[in-house]
Write an enzyme that holds these catalytic residues in place. Structure first.
Site, PDB file in Angstrom:
ATOM      1  N   GLY A  48       2.384  -2.771   8.460  1.00 31.70           N
ATOM      2  CA  GLY A  48       2.683  -3.065   9.857  1.00 31.70           C
ATOM      3  C   GLY A  48       4.108  -3.558  10.026  1.00 31.70           C
ATOM      4  N   GLU A  94      -6.227  -4.525   3.459  1.00 38.98           N
ATOM      5  CA  GLU A  94      -6.290  -5.601   2.466  1.00 38.98           C
ATOM      6  C   GLU A  94      -7.439  -5.412   1.488  1.00 38.98           C
ATOM      7  OE1 GLU A  94      -3.723  -7.315   2.172  1.00 38.98           O
ATOM      8  OE2 GLU A  94      -2.960  -6.583   4.070  1.00 38.98           O
ATOM      9  N   THR A 145       0.826  -1.205   0.000  1.00 40.49           N
ATOM     10  CA  THR A 145       0.000   0.000   0.000  1.00 40.49           C
ATOM     11  C   THR A 145       0.862   1.258   0.000  1.00 40.49           C
ATOM     12  OG1 THR A 145      -1.770  -1.141   1.160  1.00 40.49           O
ATOM     13  CG2 THR A 145      -1.768   1.258   1.271  1.00 40.49           C
TER      14      THR A 145
END
Length: 657
Positions: free
Chosen positions: A176, A420, A137
């Site tokens: 993350g 996601e 992303t």
């Protein structure tokens, strides 16, 4: 609560075993729970009063111990190709770091890497000698993968790839473990050779020095700051300025670039989507359904303890669960937890079967699996996050406090609606597959999740009693007919618009609102059909089967009553039948009410995992609330800011007078 447990009319342990997938699975899960809860180094702390920095640091500490000491000591592996294996480790709790390293980075390395690359990097990752993140992303692009701006340009002379973020919007944003923990990134970038773009490919990029942990030249990396939830995860940003990596760092299981710049495809470029399907399968159960189950446990237990008002004038106060309005708030979400859990399990099993087929280069099942996972991810995450908020409000004022545990549960679950894949985009991805299927149904027999499209005959429901609407075959027929008809209507609109000269992309946009509803109808029928057929095949005692049938019917009826317009519009139900469905739902609430505590006890969440004063197993709500409040940092001293600010200002005002 003990009095309530005494009236439960089924075997709670039997239902727990069914929920887990068998008695052996329950035994293994509880073994994990015992090991973790009895080890003070990894056991969950009371996080309600901790700062974000404290939670992150403690999460790192716990997880380093978990992965480097506890898991090896017990002979457990942190990763597995089988999605269901992740469910065994739910007792590790939400307060952990390195979730992307273990749950995404390593599995994607296994999916994308060649045998040689896996042999090189996997042992280092498993031993935490390298810590990785999955960097896909970007600040300006997420779900639209073809729009990703980060490039990997091949330099033939030096046999290297040059990774670059040409715009600020191309900066990787949100991964993350990226901000402060990771030293490597499995980075998705647009491959460019001699000015030609070859699409998105995975690259292994070292971003920090392995000795000093300082960013490498050309790398700008850090934490993106506080979020709604996930305080233990250092979601980060990553900007790459002409960063060079060896040619061998292109993960080349599916595609390779030869030293001379020749691009070699080894498998379909669609293979890259397999990892995304896997992530959705894991996320749904671990982040959405499990979270809903926790919130249900807390809200139901609290509603059985909390007394409010006189139901009968002059009589003692009753628990709020005695009110039909409270049952309507809570019990459909208990039912939703069960039915979506088993639908997610079917999706996981379907993914696991696909991976075995994929090992033989058979990806024929990918289109359906991709569409189903996208639709499930969107519908289930939205239902669960919305449900958790309703459950929080059902706890009244105490539900607003972190002491209830629900705000922390919600803050993590709501993230499922965007990561996601943003939900609307996911719904429309699924819609494309469904429209393709409905257009082919006259010539091709549909299978799997769209097999219900084979029956295209017009019909109406003939049920004329409340009891009839509790029959699972009747409810399955309702949802399949509704899903089929709204899909036919949307497909006809698309066809009509294009036949009258509208460009296909404009026609799609003009029909997108209807298409979103189509997918919600399709996924709801999949959930109902899956659970209903599972109950039919289930071998269990009659009381357990009865309560599962009631839960399936309650979920289905609550969905019908929330979308009455659809069923009326397609002509399958009459207004009178809609009234019968409403009455059937109310009757089921009364039937399920005596079993409420048993149904949430069967989820088997420990007090450590719930972290809730309202939902603890013993029901001692008020003692726990007071003990929790006394831990507030503001209560460490009797006088805090009074003398520093308030008293001084008051004295100053007196002098002025």
């Amino acid at each position: 609560l003990e009095k309530e447990r005494g009236q439960v009319n089924f075997n709670v342990e039997e239902l727990t075993n069914i929920y887990d997938g068998g008695a052996e699975e329950t035994k293994l899960r509880r073994k994990v729970a015992d090991v973790i809860q009895n080890d003070p180094e990894v056991r969950c702390k009371d996080i309600g009063m901790m700062t974000r920095e404290e939670r992150y640091i403690d999460g790192v500490r716990r997880c380093v111990y978990l992965y480097k000491v506890l898991l090896p000591r017990e002979g457990w592996t942190p990763v597995s190709k089988e999605v269901k294996d992740y469910f065994k480790y739910r007792n590790i709790g939400k307060e952990r770091s390195f979730g992307v390293h273990a749950g995404v980075f390593i599995p994607c390395l296994l999916s994308f890497g060649s045998d040689e690359q896996i042999a090189k990097w996997l042992p280092l990752a498993m031993q935490f000698q390298i810590i990785g993140t999955y960097a896909q992303t970007e600040m300006g692009h997420g779900t639209f993968l073809r729009g990703l701006q980060t490039t990997a340009t091949y330099d033939k002379k030096n046999k290297e790839f040059v990774i670059n973020c040409p715009e600020i919007s191309a900066m990787k944003w949100w991964p993350g473990d990226l901000g402060k923990s990771a030293n490597h990134a499995l980075l998705m970038a647009q491959l460019v050779i001699d000015g030609k773009k070859y699409g998105m490919h995975p690259f292994m990029v070292q971003i920090r020095d392995l000795t000093t942990h300082m960013p490498l030249p050309g790398i700008t990396v850090g934490d993106i700051g506080n979020k709604v939830g996930f305080e233990t995860t250092d979601n980060g940003f990553l900007h790459l300025n002409q960063v060079r990596i060896p040619r061998e760092n292109l993960l080349c299981k599916n595609a390779e670039v030869k030293p001379n710049g020749t691009y070699l495809t080894k498998a379909s470029d669609k293979m890259v989507y397999g990892s995304m399907v896997r992530l959705r399968a894991i996320i749904l159960e671990s982040e959405a359904v499990s979270a809903l189950g926790k919130a249900c446990t807390i809200a139901v237990r609290y509603s059985l303890v909390r007394c409010q008002g006189e139901l009968e004038p002059g009589k003692p106060e009753v628990s709020v669960m005695e009110y039909m309005t409270q049952q309507k708030k809570l019990l459909p979400y208990v039912a939703m937890t069960y039915v979506t859990h088993f639908a997610c399990l079917k999706l996981s099993n379907q993914y696991n079967a696909f991976t075995r087929e994929m090992d033989n280069n058979d990806i024929s099942g990918l289109p359906e699996l991709h569409a189903l996972s996208a639709g499930m991810k969107a519908v289930v995450s939205e239902q669960c996050s919305d449900g958790i908020e309703i459950l929080r409000k059902s706890c009244g004022g105490h539900g607003y406090s972190n002491a209830s545990g629900i705000p922390i549960i919600w803050s993590s679950a709501v993230a499922c609606c965007t990561y996601e894949g943003e939900n609307t985009v996911m719904l429309l991805q699924c819609a494309r597959y469904l429209v393709k299927c409905i257009n082919q149904v006259q010539t091709t027999r549909m299978v799997g999740s769209v097999a219900y499209l084979n029956n295209m005959t017009q019909s109406t429901c003939h049920v004329d009693s409340v009891s009839g609407f509790k029959q699972l075959d009747v409810l399955v027929a309702c949802f399949q007919y509704r899903a089929r008809e709204v899909l036919k209507t949307a497909a006809l609109k698309l066809s009509h618009l294009t036949k009258h000269g509208m460009a296909s992309y404009n026609a799609w946009n003009q029909s997108s609102v209807e298409l979103v509803n189509v997918v919600k109808a399709h996924i709801t029928q999949f959930i109902v059909t899956t659970f209903a057929s599972g109950i039919t095949e289930l071998e269990c005692t009659k009381p357990v089967k009865n309560v599962l049938q009631q839960l399936c019917a309650l979920y289905a009826l609550s969905c019908i009553n929330a979308s009455t317009g659809d069923f009326l519009k397609v002509g399958y139900l009459s207004p009178r039948q809609c009234d019968l469905a409403h009455e059937a739902e109310l009757e089921l609430l009364s039937c399920i009410r005596p079993n409420a505590v048993g149904l949430v006890d069967a989820f088997d969440f420990s007090d450590d995992l719930l972290q809730s004063c309202l939902g603890a197993y013993d029901g001692n709500v008020y003692e726990r609330l007071f003990a929790w409040a006394k831990k507030s940092p503001l209560n460490k001293t009797e006088v805090t800011i009074y003398q520093q600010y308030i008293q001084i200002r008051l004295i100053g005002r007196r002098k002025a007078f």
